[in-house]
Design an enzyme around this catalytic site. Structure first.
Site, PDB file in Angstrom:
ATOM      1  N   ASN A  10       0.861  -1.185   0.000  1.00  0.00           N
ATOM      2  CA  ASN A  10       0.000   0.000   0.000  1.00  0.00           C
ATOM      3  C   ASN A  10       0.897   1.234   0.000  1.00  0.00           C
ATOM      4  O   ASN A  10       1.483   1.576   1.022  1.00  0.00           O
ATOM      5  CB  ASN A  10      -0.882  -0.043   1.263  1.00  0.00           C
ATOM      6  CG  ASN A  10      -1.706   1.225   1.452  1.00  0.00           C
ATOM      7  OD1 ASN A  10      -1.782   2.066   0.546  1.00  0.00           O
ATOM      8  ND2 ASN A  10      -2.317   1.364   2.618  1.00  0.00           N
ATOM      9  N   TRP A  11       0.970   1.874  -1.158  1.00  0.00           N
ATOM     10  CA  TRP A  11       1.866   3.035  -1.280  1.00  0.00           C
ATOM     11  C   TRP A  11       1.274   4.313  -0.678  1.00  0.00           C
ATOM     12  O   TRP A  11       1.920   5.328  -0.626  1.00  0.00           O
ATOM     13  CB  TRP A  11       2.229   3.249  -2.759  1.00  0.00           C
ATOM     14  CG  TRP A  11       3.440   2.448  -3.171  1.00  0.00           C
ATOM     15  CD1 TRP A  11       3.942   1.345  -2.539  1.00  0.00           C
ATOM     16  CD2 TRP A  11       4.301   2.695  -4.294  1.00  0.00           C
ATOM     17  NE1 TRP A  11       5.062   0.900  -3.200  1.00  0.00           N
ATOM     18  CE2 TRP A  11       5.302   1.700  -4.285  1.00  0.00           C
ATOM     19  CE3 TRP A  11       4.312   3.658  -5.310  1.00  0.00           C
ATOM     20  CZ2 TRP A  11       6.313   1.651  -5.261  1.00  0.00           C
ATOM     21  CZ3 TRP A  11       5.320   3.593  -6.287  1.00  0.00           C
ATOM     22  CH2 TRP A  11       6.311   2.606  -6.247  1.00  0.00           C
ATOM     23  N   LYS A  12       0.000   4.255  -0.264  1.00  0.00           N
ATOM     24  CA  LYS A  12      -0.680   5.442   0.295  1.00  0.00           C
ATOM     25  C   LYS A  12      -0.490   6.624  -0.671  1.00  0.00           C
ATOM     26  O   LYS A  12      -0.540   6.406  -1.873  1.00  0.00           O
ATOM     27  CB  LYS A  12      -0.157   5.718   1.699  1.00  0.00           C
ATOM     28  CG  LYS A  12      -0.199   4.443   2.567  1.00  0.00           C
ATOM     29  CD  LYS A  12       0.014   4.664   4.014  1.00  0.00           C
ATOM     30  CE  LYS A  12      -0.081   3.321   4.744  1.00  0.00           C
ATOM     31  NZ  LYS A  12      -0.018   3.428   6.181  1.00  0.00           N
ATOM     32  N   HIS A  93      -9.485   1.158   5.205  1.00  0.00           N
ATOM     33  CA  HIS A  93      -8.184   1.324   5.872  1.00  0.00           C
ATOM     34  C   HIS A  93      -8.351   2.293   7.043  1.00  0.00           C
ATOM     35  O   HIS A  93      -9.169   3.221   6.967  1.00  0.00           O
ATOM     36  CB  HIS A  93      -7.166   1.869   4.864  1.00  0.00           C
ATOM     37  CG  HIS A  93      -5.776   1.868   5.406  1.00  0.00           C
ATOM     38  ND1 HIS A  93      -5.315   2.865   6.232  1.00  0.00           N
ATOM     39  CD2 HIS A  93      -4.763   0.982   5.270  1.00  0.00           C
ATOM     40  CE1 HIS A  93      -4.065   2.588   6.579  1.00  0.00           C
ATOM     41  NE2 HIS A  93      -3.699   1.452   6.007  1.00  0.00           N
ATOM     42  N   GLU A  95      -6.738   4.728   7.974  1.00  0.00           N
ATOM     43  CA  GLU A  95      -6.563   6.147   7.636  1.00  0.00           C
ATOM     44  C   GLU A  95      -7.823   6.714   6.968  1.00  0.00           C
ATOM     45  O   GLU A  95      -8.115   7.903   7.094  1.00  0.00           O
ATOM     46  CB  GLU A  95      -5.317   6.316   6.744  1.00  0.00           C
ATOM     47  CG  GLU A  95      -4.044   6.148   7.577  1.00  0.00           C
ATOM     48  CD  GLU A  95      -2.855   5.558   6.828  1.00  0.00           C
ATOM     49  OE1 GLU A  95      -2.847   5.561   5.590  1.00  0.00           O
ATOM     50  OE2 GLU A  95      -1.930   5.072   7.515  1.00  0.00           O
ATOM     51  N   GLU A 161      -5.327  -5.018  10.826  1.00  0.00           N
ATOM     52  CA  GLU A 161      -4.324  -3.974  10.975  1.00  0.00           C
ATOM     53  C   GLU A 161      -4.568  -3.219  12.283  1.00  0.00           C
ATOM     54  O   GLU A 161      -5.363  -2.259  12.305  1.00  0.00           O
ATOM     55  CB  GLU A 161      -4.411  -2.985   9.811  1.00  0.00           C
ATOM     56  CG  GLU A 161      -4.100  -3.593   8.468  1.00  0.00           C
ATOM     57  CD  GLU A 161      -3.478  -2.575   7.534  1.00  0.00           C
ATOM     58  OE1 GLU A 161      -2.339  -2.764   7.143  1.00  0.00           O
ATOM     59  OE2 GLU A 161      -4.134  -1.560   7.246  1.00  0.00           O
ATOM     60  N   GLY A 167       2.534   2.229  10.784  1.00  0.00           N
ATOM     61  CA  GLY A 167       3.499   3.317  10.622  1.00  0.00           C
ATOM     62  C   GLY A 167       4.258   3.673  11.883  1.00  0.00           C
ATOM     63  O   GLY A 167       4.893   4.737  11.942  1.00  0.00           O
ATOM     64  N   SER A 199       3.483  -2.165  10.377  1.00  0.00           N
ATOM     65  CA  SER A 199       4.941  -2.225  10.592  1.00  0.00           C
ATOM     66  C   SER A 199       5.569  -3.558  10.184  1.00  0.00           C
ATOM     67  O   SER A 199       6.473  -4.051  10.851  1.00  0.00           O
ATOM     68  CB  SER A 199       5.277  -1.867  12.048  1.00  0.00           C
ATOM     69  OG  SER A 199       4.912  -0.527  12.313  1.00  0.00           O
ATOM     70  N   GLY A 220       2.855  -1.097   4.281  1.00  0.00           N
ATOM     71  CA  GLY A 220       2.871   0.324   3.920  1.00  0.00           C
ATOM     72  C   GLY A 220       4.291   0.775   3.621  1.00  0.00           C
ATOM     73  O   GLY A 220       4.831   0.524   2.538  1.00  0.00           O
ATOM     74  N   GLY A 221       4.918   1.397   4.606  1.00  0.00           N
ATOM     75  CA  GLY A 221       6.244   2.009   4.437  1.00  0.00           C
ATOM     76  C   GLY A 221       7.270   1.132   3.746  1.00  0.00           C
ATOM     77  O   GLY A 221       7.964   1.593   2.818  1.00  0.00           O
TER      78      GLY A 221
HETATM   79  P1  PGA Z   1       2.906   0.292   7.635  1.00  0.00           P
HETATM   80  O1  PGA Z   1       1.439   0.531   7.062  1.00  0.00           O
HETATM   81  O2  PGA Z   1       3.429  -0.993   7.031  1.00  0.00           O
HETATM   82  O3  PGA Z   1       3.690   1.502   7.193  1.00  0.00           O
HETATM   83  O4  PGA Z   1       2.796   0.188   9.114  1.00  0.00           O
HETATM   84  C1  PGA Z   1       0.555  -0.551   6.890  1.00  0.00           C
HETATM   85  C2  PGA Z   1      -0.734  -0.069   6.306  1.00  0.00           C
HETATM   86  O5  PGA Z   1      -1.154   1.057   6.599  1.00  0.00           O
HETATM   87  O6  PGA Z   1      -1.399  -0.788   5.540  1.00  0.00           O
END
Ligand code: PGA
Length: 236
Positions: A10-12, A93, A95, A161, A167, A199, A220-221
């Site tokens: 997930n590149w956000k 998600h 966010e 999640e 993050g 993470s 994500g990251g």
């Molecule tokens: P993260 O994000 O790997 O940076 O913790 C995961 C996500 O939001 O799907």
């Protein structure tokens, strides 16, 4: 032999067309063990689709609207997403829940619409830090699962999640992941892939995806780190 799992990136709101092309070319040059679902921003999807030539790589979007057409300025429908070549769409998600006020009812509506367009929704659930500290994690997850999962089909995935792990560099412990996934498996039954997210890194991915009832990860990251993510996709 390691069994194939799903590794979703997930590149956000990150990444450029040039970097995505470079990553896809690099990842597809590797001996991929796992299946990659890459979820870049909407504007990169059509172009990304042209760079995919491995059967182990598919495309996903990060959201879609609950309606298929209409006067919804700035929104993107599931049909639009499908037309770019996507097979998956992330729904609910944390966010989106936090910054766009998305609730369980809306998430369910989006998941149903995504399925009607031929997409597989990756439906996200997870407790926040306060809920974890109060010991109500499983109750919260049960409520989210009961309220968010579509009735029309079983062609979806669930991503666990924990909000406090996203993050933060603080992934849930293997024991906690195993406990929650065992609980989710009982709730959703067999045949629904269960992903863990929060993470996940090149250092902890291998252990996490080897746990029972973990069918993959949502990253994500670390999915923006071309080489690290490549190692994860190769099962290293
Ligand atoms: P993260 O994000 O790997 O940076 O913790 C995961 C996500 O939001 O799907």
């Amino acid at each position: 032999m390691t069994s194939s799992k799903i590794i979703a990136g997930n590149w956000k709101m990150n990444g450029t067309a040039t970097f995505l092309k470079e990553c896809l070319s690099y990842w597809q040059s590797l001996s991929l063990v796992h299946n990659l679902v890459i979820c870049p921003p909407f504007t990169l999807l059509t172009e990304a689709n042209k760079s995919i030539h491995s059967s182990k790589v598919s495309l996903g979007a990060q959201d879609c609207h609950q309606k298929l057409t209409g006067a919804f300025t700035g929104n993107i429908s599931a049909d639009h997403v499908k037309e770019t070549g996507c097979s998956y769409v992330i729904i609910g998600h944390s966010e989106r829940r936090q910054y766009h006020g998305e609730n369980n009812d809306l998430i369910k509506a989006k998941a149903e619409t995504a399925i009607s367009s031929g997409l597989k929704p990756v439906i996200c659930v997870g407790e926040n830090l306060g809920e974890r500290e109060q010991g109500v994690t499983l109750e919260i997850l049960q409520t989210q699962i009961e309220a968010c999962l579509p009735n029309s089909s079983r062609d979806f995935l669930v991503a666990y999640e924990p909000v406090w792990a996203i993050g933060t560099g603080k992934a849930a412990s293997l024991k906690d992941i195993e406990e929650v996934h065992g609980f989710l498996r009982k709730l959703v039954g067999s045949g629904i892939p269960l992903l863990y997210g929060g993470s996940v890194t090149a250092e902890n991915c291998k252990e996490i995806i080897s746990l029972s009832d973990v069918d993959g990860v949502l990253v994500g990251g670390a999915s923006l780190k071309k080489q690290d993510f490549g190692r994860m996709l190769c099962g290293q």
